[in-house]
Design an enzyme around this catalytic site. Sequence first.
Site, mmCIF file in Angstrom:
data_model
loop_
_atom_site.group_PDB
_atom_site.id
_atom_site.type_symbol
_atom_site.label_atom_id
_atom_site.label_comp_id
_atom_site.label_asym_id
_atom_site.label_seq_id
_atom_site.Cartn_x
_atom_site.Cartn_y
_atom_site.Cartn_z
ATOM 1 N N HIS A 71 21.337 78.283 51.463
ATOM 2 C CA HIS A 71 20.246 77.178 51.544
ATOM 3 C C HIS A 71 20.710 76.572 52.788
ATOM 4 C CE1 HIS A 71 19.027 78.047 47.691
ATOM 5 N NE2 HIS A 71 19.279 76.951 47.109
ATOM 6 N N CYS A 122 22.034 73.047 43.383
ATOM 7 C CA CYS A 122 22.596 73.413 45.014
ATOM 8 C C CYS A 122 22.071 72.479 46.145
ATOM 9 C CB CYS A 122 22.270 74.949 44.888
ATOM 10 S SG CYS A 122 20.781 75.252 44.512
HETATM 11 O O1 3JN Z 1 15.912 77.534 43.262
HETATM 12 C C1 3JN Z 1 16.995 77.430 43.706
HETATM 13 O O2 3JN Z 1 17.533 77.506 44.760
HETATM 14 C C2 3JN Z 1 17.878 76.721 42.859
HETATM 15 C C3 3JN Z 1 17.386 76.732 41.223
HETATM 16 C C4 3JN Z 1 17.935 75.928 40.445
HETATM 17 C C5 3JN Z 1 17.411 75.906 39.159
HETATM 18 C C6 3JN Z 1 16.718 77.124 38.763
HETATM 19 C C7 3JN Z 1 16.104 77.067 37.438
HETATM 20 C C8 3JN Z 1 16.174 75.980 36.655
HETATM 21 C C9 3JN Z 1 17.760 75.201 38.298
HETATM 22 C C10 3JN Z 1 18.762 73.866 38.674
HETATM 23 O O3 3JN Z 1 20.074 74.202 38.799
HETATM 24 O O4 3JN Z 1 18.354 72.781 38.717
HETATM 25 C C11 3JN Z 1 17.316 75.289 36.939
HETATM 26 C C12 3JN Z 1 17.512 73.955 36.046
HETATM 27 O O5 3JN Z 1 18.557 74.029 35.246
HETATM 28 O O6 3JN Z 1 16.689 73.195 35.623
#
Ligand code: 3JN
Length: 330
Positions: A237, A129
Site C-alpha cells: 500500500h 493495514c
Molecule cells: O482492503 C484492504 O487493503 C485492507 C482490507 C482490510 C479488511 C478487509 C475486510 C475486512 C478488513 C480489515 O482488516 O479492516 C476487514 C475487517 O476486519 O473489517
Amino acid sequence: MKLYDVAVVGATGLVGRKMMQVLEERKFPVNRLVPLASERSAGKEVRFNGKAVKVQKLEPRSFEGVHVALFSAGAGVSKEFAPHAVKAGAVVIDNSSAFRMDEDTPLVVPEVNRHAIFRHKGIIANPNCSTIQMVVVLKPLHDRFGIRRVVVSTYQSVTGAGQRAVAQLEDEIAGRPLREKKFPYPIAYNCLPHIDVFFDDGYTKEEIKMKLETKKIMEADVEVTATTVRVPVLGGHSESVNIEFEKPCTVSEVRSLLQRAPGVIVQDDPAKNLYPMPLNSYDKDEVFVGRIRKDETIPSGINLWIVSDNIRKGAATNAVQIAEALIAGA
Ligand code: 3JN
C-alpha cells in the site's frame, strides 16, 4: 527456552500463509503449529519449518493447549471463535476489525504503543493495514512537533482484498475469462475510490477505520481525514500524507527523526529518483518513507509518501511482533 503452541486461523489465506512464513523466518519459539481454516480448506497441507502440516477444520474445541492464536479469517469468524480460544487459555491476536475499537481490547503497533499489549484481557487487535504503516511514521513526528491534523489518500494493493482480488487483476491483465470477480468494476488499468462499505455520510469504512484507529493507537487527539483507493498494484500500500503540526518544523528535522525511527526506512533523494514504491516494498517488514516536502500553505506542515507491504507489516509481521512482545513480557 519455553516453546509455544500457536494456532493460525485462516491458515490458507494470503495473511494466514504469511503469518506462518513470518513465524518461521523470525524463529518464533513454536512447539506445535495448528493451522485452522473453514471446512472447505481443511485437509490441505501447509509447510512450516520444512514439514507439511495438515490444515484442520476450525471448531470451538480447536484451541486446546494453544498459547497464542493468530486470527485472520474475517471479523465474523473472530467474533464467533475468539471467545472459544480465550476460554481455552490462549491469547488471541486478531487481524480483523471485530474487536479493534472495544475498550477492553488493546489495538497495537509495537513501534508505537507496545505498552498497551500488557493490558489485554485475552484479545489483542492488529490494526488495519493502512493505519499501521501510517502511525509508524506519525508517532515520532507527533512526539516532537505535535500533530494537529492529517489528510491522507491511499493507493491500496489488491492483495489487501485477498486471493480472489489478486486473481481478478491477473486475469484482467492477461485478457482471459475471470476466475473470480471481487470488485464491482475492472481493477486492471483502473482505480476504485471504494474500499470496504460506504456509510450514509459518503465515507467508506476503510476511511473511518484509519481515522478512529489512529487516535486509539497514538492515544492522542490526532485528526485524520482519509480517501482510500484501490489500485492495480500487488506489492504494498502507498499513502500520500499531509501533516499539520502544532510546533514549527523543518524538512531536515523530519528526515532525521524518521531516519532514527524504529521500523522506518527513509528513501528520499529526488536527484537520484529515489522514493518508495510498492514493487520494492514487497515481502519487506519496514515502512518506507520519502518525498518529504514542506507544505508551504500552512504555518507548519509536511507532505510525504509512505509505502509498506500490507500483508507483512500491515498484517502478519505486526501480529507476530505482538506475539514476540507478549512472550518477552513488559
Ligand atoms: O482492503 C484492504 O487493503 C485492507 C482490507 C482490510 C479488511 C478487509 C475486510 C475486512 C478488513 C480489515 O482488516 O479492516 C476487514 C475487517 O476486519 O473489517
